[in-house]
Design an enzyme around this catalytic site. Structure first.
Site, PDB file in Angstrom:
ATOM      1  CB  SER A 153      50.165  25.923  45.879  1.00 36.49           C
ATOM      2  OG  SER A 153      49.723  25.087  44.850  1.00 36.49           O
ATOM      3  CD  GLU A 213      42.782  29.092  45.270  1.00 38.24           C
ATOM      4  OE1 GLU A 213      43.595  28.199  44.984  1.00 38.24           O
ATOM      5  OE2 GLU A 213      42.747  29.655  46.385  1.00 38.24           O
ATOM      6  CG  HIS A 269      46.311  28.267  43.015  1.00 31.85           C
ATOM      7  ND1 HIS A 269      45.910  27.663  44.188  1.00 31.85           N
ATOM      8  CD2 HIS A 269      47.555  27.778  42.755  1.00 31.85           C
ATOM      9  CE1 HIS A 269      46.856  26.837  44.611  1.00 31.85           C
ATOM     10  NE2 HIS A 269      47.868  26.896  43.763  1.00 31.85           N
TER      11      HIS A 269
END
Length: 288
Positions: A153, A213, A269
């Site tokens: 991330s 995502e 994610h």
């Protein structure tokens, strides 16, 4: 009678204050059971250690047991976290993992969306390269030619920042679900400089993303914020941005630069982190 507290065998932990920014970091180390090879252990440095160090350490332990089948050798895992028992320190990681605007240039496009400041990537990277790596190398027998960096991330964005600004610090870089949109416009400028320089040694990059995502999971469709989540996915285009990055890097046609993309089916994610850990270790080992 209460249960005893659990500890993770073969692991160590220490808080270290960085000279580069004066901040304290909690450093986790997983040491393989086997003796290091003559050249030393391969090393994987990873971010967000408070949440994912145990996952990476145990994945390494399991994969290296059957190294003939996985190709993963016993690897020293060095996790970089914060002095907290929480899984994340959102404000500190949001600052440490994001690049600062160019001098005189515009602010990061999405900085206004956060309640904490961004832009501390350079002193944080200086801590890793100039302070933490020498510390690890002084205390463990490691192979300096087989070192890797993993981030997820915002950590994936930082991993790309490290690649573009210090490509020779690590042999392999793994950017899991890199938050490329949050690094604009700086990360694009740094990528362009990296592409123009062409003076790096042999480096390998793996970028990963999850199928969900960029679109809703089936179970997300009935949630109250489904429309807002879907709009967010469309705006940030995680998979499209990751794929475009890999295509640009491969278009450079440099034998010393290996860039790959893996999109994991059925993952989002956060759920892709364990999957990315396994793939990362095999990628770093050169068997994937």
């Amino acid at each position: 009678m209460p249960f005893d507290q659990v500890s993770l065998p073969g692991t160590q932990m220490r808080d270290v204050v960085a000279g580069s920014n004066g901040q304290a970091y909690r450093i986790f180390v997983a040491v393989p059971k086997s003796e290091p090879p003559p050249d030393g252990y391969p090393v994987l440095y990873m971010l967000d250690a408070n949440s994912s160090f145990a996952t990476m350490a145990q994945t390494m332990a399991v994969l290296s047991i059957w190294r003939d089948g996985t190709g993963v050798q016993p690897t020293l895992i060095v996790g970089i976290g914060y002095p907290t028992d929480d899984a994340f320190d959102a404000a500190r990681r949001g600052f440490d993992y994001t690049p600062a605007p160019e001098p005189g240039g515009p602010e990061l496009v999405h900085a206004h969306r956060l309640s904490y400041p961004m832009g501390g990537a350079e002193p944080f990277l200086a801590f890793i390269t100039a302070e933490l790596k020498p510390l690890i190398e002084s205390e463990y027998h490691v192979d300096r030619g087989r070192q890797a960096l993993f981030g997820h991330s915002f950590g994936g964005l930082f991993t790309l920042y490290a690649l573009f600004t210090r490509p020779n610090e690590f042999r392999s870089y793994v950017a899991a679900s890199p938050s490329l949109a949050w690094g604009q416009p700086v990360i694009t400028t740094l990528e362009e400089r990296f592409a123009a320089a062409a003076d790096h040694g042999h480096v390998r990059l793996l970028v990963t993303a999850g199928e969900f995502e960029q679109k809703l999971n089936p179970w997300e469709r009935d949630l109250p914020r489904a429309a807002e989540t879907e709009a967010y996915y469309r705006e940030f285009r995680m998979i499209d941005r990751a794929r475009a990055l890999i295509e640009r890097l491969n278009a450079l046609r440099r034998p010393q630069l290996e860039a790959r993309l893996r999109v994991f089916e059925g993952e989002g994610h956060m759920s892709l982190v364990p999957t990315a850990a396994s793939h990362s270790l095999r990628f770093v080992a050169g068997t994937l």
